[in-house]
Motif scaffolding. Structure first.
Motif, short mmCIF file in Angstrom:
data_model
loop_
_atom_site.label_atom_id
_atom_site.label_comp_id
_atom_site.label_asym_id
_atom_site.label_seq_id
_atom_site.Cartn_x
_atom_site.Cartn_y
_atom_site.Cartn_z
N ALA A 138 0.87 -1.24 0.00
CA ALA A 138 -0.14 0.03 0.06
C ALA A 138 0.86 1.26 -0.06
CB ALA A 138 -0.95 -0.07 1.30
N LEU A 139 1.58 1.51 -1.12
CA LEU A 139 2.46 2.73 -1.08
C LEU A 139 2.15 3.19 -2.50
CD1 LEU A 139 5.98 1.48 0.11
CD2 LEU A 139 4.28 2.50 1.21
N THR A 140 2.12 4.37 -2.72
CA THR A 140 1.78 5.17 -3.89
C THR A 140 2.90 5.61 -4.76
OG1 THR A 140 1.32 7.48 -2.93
CG2 THR A 140 -0.50 5.83 -3.00
N GLY A 141 2.93 6.21 -5.87
CA GLY A 141 4.00 6.97 -6.48
C GLY A 141 4.05 8.14 -6.20
N GLU A 142 3.28 8.65 -5.29
CA GLU A 142 3.62 10.03 -4.91
C GLU A 142 4.57 10.19 -3.88
OE1 GLU A 142 -0.66 10.66 -3.89
OE2 GLU A 142 -1.17 10.42 -6.08
N GLU A 193 3.84 6.42 8.55
CA GLU A 193 2.55 6.67 8.29
C GLU A 193 1.80 7.12 9.42
OE1 GLU A 193 0.33 3.17 7.02
OE2 GLU A 193 1.30 3.14 5.09
N TRP A 236 8.48 5.16 -8.41
CA TRP A 236 7.82 4.09 -7.92
C TRP A 236 7.89 2.85 -8.78
CZ3 TRP A 236 4.85 1.61 -4.64
CH2 TRP A 236 3.96 0.91 -5.07
N SER A 237 7.87 3.27 -10.10
CA SER A 237 8.00 2.07 -11.21
C SER A 237 9.30 1.32 -11.03
CB SER A 237 7.65 2.59 -12.68
OG SER A 237 8.87 3.66 -12.82
#
Length: 117
Positions: free
Chosen positions: A3-7, A60, A91-92
């Motif tokens: 649950a980590l985002t590219g932001e 978090e 992220w990618s």
């Protein structure tokens, strides 16, 4: 996957890390070696010498989260880090590394970006 985002900002610590380290030990590496605040919301990536274990440390709301993956066979393909003890990843790149995808040569296609100024 996780649950980590590219932001978020992703930083890989280049030297091999003792995977017995937990929240406090990894936070100590972040503050002592990387000179960053471990509780600033960035994601810090650590890999062992054999390159078959990886830990991601992330702050978090309310506390640290530690993601841990161990490969039963094979190794993680790590980016080359020169002249520093860490590298900033996209992220990618992190997703491909964790999933075992290796791209020898690739180019990113130009994308539209709307920047307000």
């Amino acid at each position: 996957m996780f649950a980590l985002t590219g932001e978020l900002n992703f930083f890989m610590y280049a030297p091999a890390t003792d995977m017995r380290k937990g929240f406090d030990g990894l936070s100590g590496i972040v503050s002592g070696q990387l000179k960053r605040d471990p509780a600033n919301g960035d994601v810090f990536i650590f890999v062992n010498r054999a390159r078959n274990k990886i830990k991601l440390l992330h702050w978090e709301a309310g506390g640290f989260v530690l993601y841990y993956k161990r490969l039963e066979s094979g190794t993680f393909d790590l980016p080359v880090v020169e002249g520093s003890n860490h590298a900033k990843l996209k992220w990618s790149d992190l997703v491909m590394m964790v999933e075992g995808i290796k791209l020898e040569k690739y180019s990113l296609k130009k994308r539209f970006s709307f920047i307000q100024g």
